[in-house]
Design an enzyme around this catalytic site. Structure first.
Site, PDB file in Angstrom:
ATOM      1  CD  GLU A 304      -2.913  -1.198   2.301  1.00 41.22           C
ATOM      2  OE1 GLU A 304      -4.014  -1.714   2.134  1.00 41.22           O
ATOM      3  OE2 GLU A 304      -2.549  -0.712   3.399  1.00 41.22           O
ATOM      4  CG  ASP A 383      -7.986  -4.760   4.835  1.00 38.39           C
ATOM      5  OD1 ASP A 383      -7.509  -4.901   5.972  1.00 38.39           O
ATOM      6  OD2 ASP A 383      -8.082  -3.650   4.276  1.00 38.39           O
ATOM      7  CD  GLU A 411     -10.006  -0.752   7.692  1.00 40.44           C
ATOM      8  OE1 GLU A 411      -9.713  -0.438   6.523  1.00 40.44           O
ATOM      9  OE2 GLU A 411      -9.230  -1.380   8.450  1.00 40.44           O
TER      10      GLU A 411
END
Length: 838
Positions: A304, A383, A411
């Site tokens: 990332e 994720d 998240e």
């Protein structure tokens, strides 16, 4: 104990007692130490009135002062510090050697290693021994004893040891005070580029962590600020370590592998370059001079946008080992994240698969890491989705220590605006038997180091507490932090054991309170999965934004690799070894065989493992399409029960926390409908298969805003299209008040009127709902939904609902909604829904 030590301990106890008296705001978490009723306190009437602390250290003093604090708060008992063992009984706290010296008749418990504790009766005295392998074990023992009293249980002998040496939280806090994926306010550690001057809150956090057995905290973002290893910053970090140290929580840092070049001004950060090796050795020595108990570092690299060893053709092992060798003389460890993948994958390549990345990047390196390197592996291969299989990397690294990475901060699971108790999800991962070497190898035993006989390993959670008074914004979310700590201590604890203890410690022992909250929490993960992303498809949130509201298509046709490859013929990723990406072949043969076949693949992982037509029949007899429709309506209906069930506890929970939870449950019920409609409408459109029950895209009780008579309002298209009822919203693009009016044709009766509107982060529009010119209610759209993100669009993240119950309506009544814009928020409206009151 010396007189000076006793005096210091007594003073700290007085401060601890004074700190107890505060309002019920959630700040104390599960350490409320609520006063017991006279009847409940009776069983403790013989409890000792003195404490003798044999170990002289800050952690040991924390143990004794915590015991005093808890007993004073719960029983009104003021413990006296004894410098010699009293004949009238006492709490005796120390290590086995210290206790045997003071009480030779005490029997030493076998195998009481460093962080273990043992609670036993004090021989020949009316008292209790709290023995710890070290002072940290003593502290854990004290918390255990106080937990027994808080649950109104008899004090009973107990001996416990933690599952593994690494039990850490990661905080993704930035030096500017923001928190990546933080949903409860700003950082408790930093503000404006520096460590905060007042670290009281950090000490309180350390106390909470210690109470559940957490022994380490990484206090900065894995996307590490390049200033992190500057000398002046290390001195500032030392103040954080000082605040955590009395609670036995060792501080660690996330570091960037380019630091030798950026901070050290070397021409390279190649991990095998001798100058880079020397730089890391010198930098680590510098850290330990400031922070003698520094725990180690977390490394995110080649992921990332973070640079890594691949720039020089080096491997993660070569990079990790260079840092690990510098840390080894000091006892520090490297946690190297297994989250290494290419976020520029080719969508058109049917063999491309992000899920393969962890295994592909690390399995060939097994056995090449230094002994103080631990590979930190997310529990699933993508994720933190609402449902994933466990990562096959756990079974591939049989000669390397591993830690599982979980996520307390929600998240992808509602960002602490939705109640989602994650312990059942984590238990599903930890209990998965990967069948490595054709034998029993559950994930929990792999990360404990048991399965493959590794010296290190353990549990890490991304916690991201913030300055919100109650740490995680949603009072119910604290169960996830508590639950993580308990599983890290003992992954064999059951979901029911964990939630029952948390509820009692947090909200008290009233049977109705305990039963209601336990039931709400226990099923909340399943409910959230039902109305978001079932069958292993992923959460279906907007992955290109903040991962909050529905944004289904955002997962497709880009390089991020969270694809589900939905088209008019079918949906799901073909990850089979026979025809797909080959991901399933990364599992050991027994488990791979189960996932490979449609006849044995579990329904809950079907779309993660296979591409199937929408009329594929699940094991439960439903087609994929119909299951999606049914699950979303069932999930939203279940979420709608949260607030009414909570209201049954009115008067049994103090007002501040009661009202906060009620507000959040009410919001969640409305947002679950947004999710329900978005996902079911998308599936119906792409599949062309109608809902057998005729619910999807048929809303007879709704009046679309764009269909009402408008004064000042105008209709706009909403993107994504599925996140508004008719894919449109009405907005007021003028400074003056606008209005929407409809003449009602409902039969006379009592109705609930819901207004679905859009609440942007940086505006506070005013609304007034009127019936026949008289105001039913007015309100301000001033919630921060989604949190800490400026979204200036009507969509599934800003959509929210307010409901007015029991409104009397008759045919011909005129309903008017007046909206006054504020700043860049144009008082946007989706629809009004009028349903019969029950």
């Amino acid at each position: 104990m010396s007189f000076r030590s006793a005096a210091i301990l007594a003073a700290s106890m007085l401060l601890a007692v004074a700190a107890v008296a505060n309002a019920e705001t959630g700040a104390e978490g599960w350490l409320r130490y609520a006063t017991l009723s006279t009847q409940a306190a009776q069983q403790y009437k013989q409890i000792p009135h003195q404490v003798m602390q044999l170990t002289n250290s800050p952690i040991a003093q924390s143990a004794a002062s915590e015991l005093t604090r808890g007993l004073h708060s719960m029983l009104g008992l003021d413990l006296q510090v004894a410098s010699a063992l009293p004949t009238t009984g006492a709490f005796l706290i120390g290590t086995p050697a210290e206790i045997e010296h003071a009480v030779p008749s005490w029997k030493h418990p076998a195998n009481l290693s460093a962080e273990c504790f043992s609670i036993s009766p004090l021989p020949t005295h009316n008292g209790w021994v709290i023995a710890g392998g070290t002072d940290r074990g003593e502290l854990y023992g004290v918390f255990h004893l106080l937990e027994q009293i808080a649950q109104q249980q008899p004090i009973s002998p107990a001996t416990e040891c933690p599952s593994s040496p690494i039990r850490w939280v990661n905080q993704w806090d930035n030096l500017d005070g923001s928190i990546e994926r933080g949903y409860a306010g700003r950082s408790i550690f930093y503000d404006q580029g520096h460590v905060r001057s007042d670290l009281t809150r950090v000490g309180e956090y350390g106390r909470l962590l210690a109470s559940i057995g957490i022994n380490g905290a990484t206090v900065n973002n894995v996307n590490s600020d390049l200033r992190t290893l500057e000398p002046e910053m290390i001195s500032e970090f030392a103040r954080i370590a000082n605040a955590l140290r009395p609670w036995g929580v060792r501080m660690s840092l996330s570091v960037d592998l380019s630091s030798p070049q950026v901070v050290g001004h070397l021409p390279t950060f190649d991990p095998v370059d001798p100058s880079v090796t020397a730089w890391w050795q010198n930098k680590v020595d510098e850290i330990y001079k400031e922070i003698p108990d520094f725990a180690g570092v977390v490394i995110k690299a080649d992921s990332e946008g973070r640079v890594g060893p691949s720039k020089y053709g080096r491997t993660p092992a070569q990079a990790a080992n260079t840092v690990a060798r510098a840390l080894k003389p000091h006892g520090g460890v490297v946690l190297y994240r297994g989250f290494v993948y290419n976020n520029h994958l080719d969508w058109n390549d049917l063999k491309a698969d992000r899920a393969r990345a962890g295994y592909d990047n690390f399995h060939a390196l097994d056995g090449t890491f230094e002994p103080n390197v631990v590979i930190q592996i997310k529990h699933g291969p993508i994720d933190f989705q609402v449902r994933e299989p466990v990562s096959p990397l756990f079974s591939a690294l049989q000669h390397t220590s591993q830690a599982i990475e979980l996520q307390v901060t929600q998240e992808y699971t509602g960002q602490q605006r939705h109640m989602v108790f994650l312990v059942p999800m984590w238990k599903a991962a930890l209990d998965t038997d990967l069948r490595a070497q054709n034998r029993n190898t559950p994930v929990k035993e792999i990360v404990e180091g048991k399965s493959f006989h590794q010296p290190l390993g353990g549990f890490v959670a991304v916690a991201n507490v913030g300055l919100d008074t109650n740490w995680l914004h949603h009072p119910m979310a604290m169960a996830n932090l508590y639950g993580f700590g308990r599983l890290a201590w003992n992954p064999d604890f059951t979901t029911d054991q964990i939630i029952d203890k948390w509820t009692r410690l947090t909200f008290g022992n009233d049977p109705q309170v305990v039963s209601t909250i336990n039931d709400l929490q226990r099923n909340s993960w399943h409910v959230y999965e039902q109305y978001t992303g079932p069958l292993g498809i992923g959460t279906l949130t907007n992955i290109l934004g903040i991962h909050y509201g529905p944004g289904i298509e955002s997962a497709e046709r880009n390089g991020w690799g969270q694809w589900f490859r939905g088209d008019s013929k079918g949906i799901g990723m073909d990850r089979t070894a026979a025809t797909g990406t080959g991901y399933i072949g990364q599992y050991p043969p027994e488990l791979a065989k189960r996932y490979e076949s449609l006849s044995t693949c579990p329904d809950e992982l079907l779309l993660f493992m296979h591409h199937v037509p929408y009329d594929h029949v699940l094991h439960n007899g439903k087609t994929v399409a119909q299951y999606v429709y049914d699950s979303h309506y069932e999930g939203a209906a279940a979420a709608a029960t949260y607030a009414p069930r909570w209201q049954q506890l009115h008067g049994l929970i103090e007002d501040e926390r009661y009202n906060q939870v009620l507000t959040l449950f009410t919001y969640q019920a409305g947002h679950a409908i947004v999710w329900r409609d978005a996902v079911s409408r998308w599936f119906q459109r792409i599949s062309g298969i109608e809902d057998k029950l005729g619910r999807v895209d048929h809303y007879p009780d709704r009046i679309e805003a764009e269909a009402m008579t408008a004064e000042g309002y105008s209709a706009i298209d909403v993107t994504p299209w599925e996140t508004a009822s008719n894919s449109k919203a009405a907005v007021c693009n003028q400074s003056a008040t606008c209005s929407l009016t409809a003449k009602l044709d409902k039969p006379a009766g009592t109705y609930n009127i819901a207004v679905e509107y859009f609440d942007y982060w940086n505006g506070a529009s005013h609304f007034d709902l009127q019936l026949n010119g008289k105001s039913i209610s007015n309100w301000i759209a001033d919630n921060t939904l989604p949190p800490v993100h400026i979204d200036l669009h009507p969509d599934g993240e800003t959509s929210t609902r307010i409901t007015f119950p029991a409104v009397s309506i008759k045919p011909g009544d005129v309903l008017t909604l007046r909206g006054t814009p504020d700043s860049s928020e144009p008082a946007p409206v989706d629809y009004v829904e009028i349903t019969k009151s029950k």
